[in-house]
Design an enzyme around this catalytic site. Structure first.
Site, PDB file in Angstrom:
ATOM      1  N   LYS A  25       0.825  -1.210   0.000  1.00  0.00           N
ATOM      2  CA  LYS A  25       0.000   0.000   0.000  1.00  0.00           C
ATOM      3  C   LYS A  25       0.862   1.263   0.000  1.00  0.00           C
ATOM      4  CE  LYS A  25      -2.705   1.155   3.822  1.00  0.00           C
ATOM      5  NZ  LYS A  25      -2.608   2.586   4.134  1.00  0.00           N
ATOM      6  N   SER A  26       1.861   1.297   0.863  1.00  0.00           N
ATOM      7  CA  SER A  26       2.696   2.513   0.969  1.00  0.00           C
ATOM      8  C   SER A  26       3.406   2.802  -0.355  1.00  0.00           C
ATOM      9  CB  SER A  26       3.762   2.327   2.051  1.00  0.00           C
ATOM     10  OG  SER A  26       3.161   2.245   3.301  1.00  0.00           O
ATOM     11  N   ARG A  30       2.764   6.018  -3.354  1.00  0.00           N
ATOM     12  CA  ARG A  30       3.867   6.898  -3.777  1.00  0.00           C
ATOM     13  C   ARG A  30       4.118   6.777  -5.279  1.00  0.00           C
ATOM     14  NH1 ARG A  30       4.434   5.671   1.593  1.00  0.00           N
ATOM     15  NH2 ARG A  30       5.463   7.227   2.903  1.00  0.00           N
ATOM     16  N   GLY A  99      -5.402   8.478   4.983  1.00  0.00           N
ATOM     17  CA  GLY A  99      -4.509   9.504   5.526  1.00  0.00           C
ATOM     18  C   GLY A  99      -3.278   9.671   4.653  1.00  0.00           C
ATOM     19  N   ARG A 127      -8.752  13.027  11.745  1.00  0.00           N
ATOM     20  CA  ARG A 127      -7.316  12.790  11.934  1.00  0.00           C
ATOM     21  C   ARG A 127      -6.475  14.068  11.832  1.00  0.00           C
ATOM     22  NH1 ARG A 127      -5.579   7.525   8.776  1.00  0.00           N
ATOM     23  NH2 ARG A 127      -3.756   7.849  10.088  1.00  0.00           N
ATOM     24  N   GLN A 172       4.595   9.496   6.373  1.00  0.00           N
ATOM     25  CA  GLN A 172       3.703  10.242   5.482  1.00  0.00           C
ATOM     26  C   GLN A 172       4.130  11.705   5.416  1.00  0.00           C
ATOM     27  OE1 GLN A 172      -0.110   9.483   7.259  1.00  0.00           O
ATOM     28  NE2 GLN A 172      -0.245   7.423   6.417  1.00  0.00           N
ATOM     29  N   ASP A 322       1.968  -0.351  12.020  1.00  0.00           N
ATOM     30  CA  ASP A 322       0.794  -0.979  11.402  1.00  0.00           C
ATOM     31  C   ASP A 322       0.605  -2.435  11.823  1.00  0.00           C
ATOM     32  OD1 ASP A 322       0.182   1.368  10.140  1.00  0.00           O
ATOM     33  OD2 ASP A 322       1.089   0.806   8.232  1.00  0.00           O
ATOM     34  N   ARG A 353      -6.564   2.823  17.904  1.00  0.00           N
ATOM     35  CA  ARG A 353      -6.266   1.378  17.842  1.00  0.00           C
ATOM     36  C   ARG A 353      -5.915   0.795  19.209  1.00  0.00           C
ATOM     37  NH1 ARG A 353      -3.221   1.225  11.906  1.00  0.00           N
ATOM     38  NH2 ARG A 353      -5.187   1.081  10.741  1.00  0.00           N
ATOM     39  N   ARG A 395      -7.411  -2.618   9.821  1.00  0.00           N
ATOM     40  CA  ARG A 395      -6.440  -3.460  10.545  1.00  0.00           C
ATOM     41  C   ARG A 395      -7.058  -4.077  11.806  1.00  0.00           C
ATOM     42  NH1 ARG A 395      -2.263  -3.015   7.128  1.00  0.00           N
ATOM     43  NH2 ARG A 395      -1.742  -0.923   6.417  1.00  0.00           N
TER      44      ARG A 395
HETATM   45  C1  S3P Z   1       2.467   5.067   6.067  1.00  0.00           C
HETATM   46  C2  S3P Z   1       3.054   5.463   7.227  1.00  0.00           C
HETATM   47  C3  S3P Z   1       2.510   5.135   8.547  1.00  0.00           C
HETATM   48  C4  S3P Z   1       1.459   4.028   8.475  1.00  0.00           C
HETATM   49  C5  S3P Z   1       0.510   4.191   7.333  1.00  0.00           C
HETATM   50  C6  S3P Z   1       1.243   4.269   6.026  1.00  0.00           C
HETATM   51  C7  S3P Z   1       3.114   5.487   4.817  1.00  0.00           C
HETATM   52  O1  S3P Z   1       1.965   6.291   9.063  1.00  0.00           O
HETATM   53  O2  S3P Z   1       0.750   3.945   9.686  1.00  0.00           O
HETATM   54  O3  S3P Z   1      -0.357   3.073   7.293  1.00  0.00           O
HETATM   55  O4  S3P Z   1       2.796   4.916   3.757  1.00  0.00           O
HETATM   56  O5  S3P Z   1       3.969   6.364   4.876  1.00  0.00           O
HETATM   57  P1  S3P Z   1       2.893   7.415   9.739  1.00  0.00           P
HETATM   58  O6  S3P Z   1       4.323   7.081   9.462  1.00  0.00           O
HETATM   59  O7  S3P Z   1       2.525   8.689   9.115  1.00  0.00           O
HETATM   60  O8  S3P Z   1       2.584   7.304  11.182  1.00  0.00           O
END
Ligand code: S3P
Length: 436
Positions: A25-26, A30, A99, A127, A172, A322, A353, A395
């Protein structure tokens, strides 16, 4: 209108089989954003199937980026990059539950010469966005919000370089500022207090951007020069390690389990889970290690064993942010239990959570101690099935589907559809590898 669905989980005997995970996902978020502002086409294979990453693609389309889902089962997205300059959206950019979309894309729209409105669902609207509003405003973007929460109204323009020490360890925010740094005349410097996932840095390099990175205390310092042009990429996104975490923890519940996970993301800033599970007693071997566009990928062979306990604190809490819900959900079944500290960020995720885990575990009859920044869950407990809530958090839904495998009787999870935020096929796949 959202349709609520329930998942019913029955006790299991074993986990056995092979699971190929959809793309991380991350990384998918990007790549979709950077492909949009790159020059020329990009081809992204094994793009995440989650609704969050679809939200990112939706926003990119609203910003004038053309992309197409290719036919066939490999989740291929082809994106026609427009270069750095996007077009003014006709409506609000809908980030849904994501987010990551709102925080990272805010860095890109801050560099544009128009105003964007970014909205989200009920959970996202609660958030904190101050963490991106403050540094982006210092760079020159004009941002209004509902007291630091969405919706955001961002008027971008010519940005100036900042030297920013992030108060919160957040990948993020780090990516958001590096992306904004592309639109700056000069060099942006971002320092994080603890090491967080580095997919933003790795992805920027894959798109041809030059950046400097070095360790700084317990975190990293990254510097990026503005005005660099991105070139499109052809790549395959490695399997999502945070999704695999549910199956790895499920395997950990049964000493006879055997699980194979091919082509999984092994990036060291994400793979702390594997160290912790090995320390706890799971046997994991990694083969076929390779690097794809800077991301480490490997295949896992996992064998269940008796799980000892673990303490997760300090930098580990940021590295495992996560995965903590599922580790906590299996904690009662470990020998010594699990203690989590320094994880107050968990309170501002898709749900609180810490509270969600404590509430559901208690409903299953577990003893749990809750702290502002974590949990203490003793091991050696027997749990019973119960009626649980996902708290509309993917989650939490998936973590308790795993816990339910070792409880007596049925576990019913309301709001189970939220799993689709990151992993639509989760319940089906879990069923496929569960032996009863
Ligand atoms: C993510 C970073 C994490 C994570 C989110 C995805 C990312 O959040 O909890 O599910 O893709 O950069 P933070 O690092 O902002 O806490």
């Amino acid at each position: 209108m959202k349709t609520e669905s329930q998942a019913v989980v029955r006790p299991a005997r074993n986990i056995r089989g092979s699971v190929r995970l959809p793309g991380d996902k991350s990384i998918s978020h990007r790549y979709a954003m950077l492909a949009g502002i790159a020059e020329g086409p990009s081809r992204l294979e094994n793009y995440s199937t989650g609704a969050d990453c679809a939200s990112t693609l939706g926003c990119m389309r609203s910003l004038g980026v053309k992309w197409e889902r290719m036919p066939g089962g490999d989740n291929v997205i082809e994106v026609q990059g427009r270069g750095l300059w996007l077009t003014s959206p006709t409506g609000a950019l809908d980030c849904g539950n994501s987010g990551s979309t709102m925080r990272m894309l805010s860095g890109i729209v801050s560099g544009q010469s128009f105003t964007s409105e970014m909205i989200g669902d009920e959970s996202l609207s609660r958030r904190p966005m101050e963490r991106v509003i403050k540094p982006l405003s210092a760079m020159g973007a004009q941002i209004s919000s509902r007291e630091g929460r969405p919706p955001l109204q961002i008027t971008g323009g010519v940005l100036k370089a900042i030297n920013y020490k992030m108060p919160v360890a957040s990948a993020q925010v780090k990516s958001c500022l590096l992306f904004a740094g592309l639109f700056v005349d000069g060099e942006t410097r971002v320092e994080e207090p603890l090491r967080t996932r580095d997919h933003g840095e790795v992805a920027l390099r894959a798109f041809g951007v030059h950046l400097d990175r070095k360790n700084a205390g317990a975190g990293t310092e990254v510097r990026i020069r503005g005005g660099q042009r991105l070139r499109g990429v052809e790549t395959r996104i490695p399997g999502d390690l945070s999704s695999a975490a549910f199956f790895l923890c499920a395997a950990g519940l049964f000493p006879g389990s055997q699980l194979t996970v091919p082509s999984l993301l092994m990036n060291p800033t994400r793979a702390r889970l594997l160290d912790i599970l090995v320390q706890m007693g799971l046997r994991i071997s990694v083969t076929q290690l390779e690097e794809i566009n800077g991301e480490l990928v490997g295949s896992l062979q996992v064998e269940g064993g008796k799980l000892k306990g673990a303490t997760i604190s300090g930098g580990d809490s940021a590295a495992l942010i996560d995965e903590i819900p599922v580790l906590a959900a299996i904690a009662p079944f470990t020998e010594q239990g699990i203690v989590v500290r320094d994880a107050k960020e968990l309170r501002v995720k898709e749900s609180d959570r810490i509270a969600a885990v404590a509430t559901n575990l208690r409903k299953m009859g577990a003893q749990v101690e809750e702290f502002e920044d974590g949990l203490k869950i003793p091991g050696g407990q027997s749990l019973h099935g119960a009626e649980l809530d996902s708290f509309d958090d993917h989650r939490i839904a998936m973590a308790f589907a795993v816990a339910g495998l070792r409880a007596s009787g049925e576990t019913v999870i309301s709001g189970a559809e939220s799993a689709a935020i990151s992993y639509p096929a989760f319940f089906q796949t879990l069923e496929e590898i569960t032996e009863r």
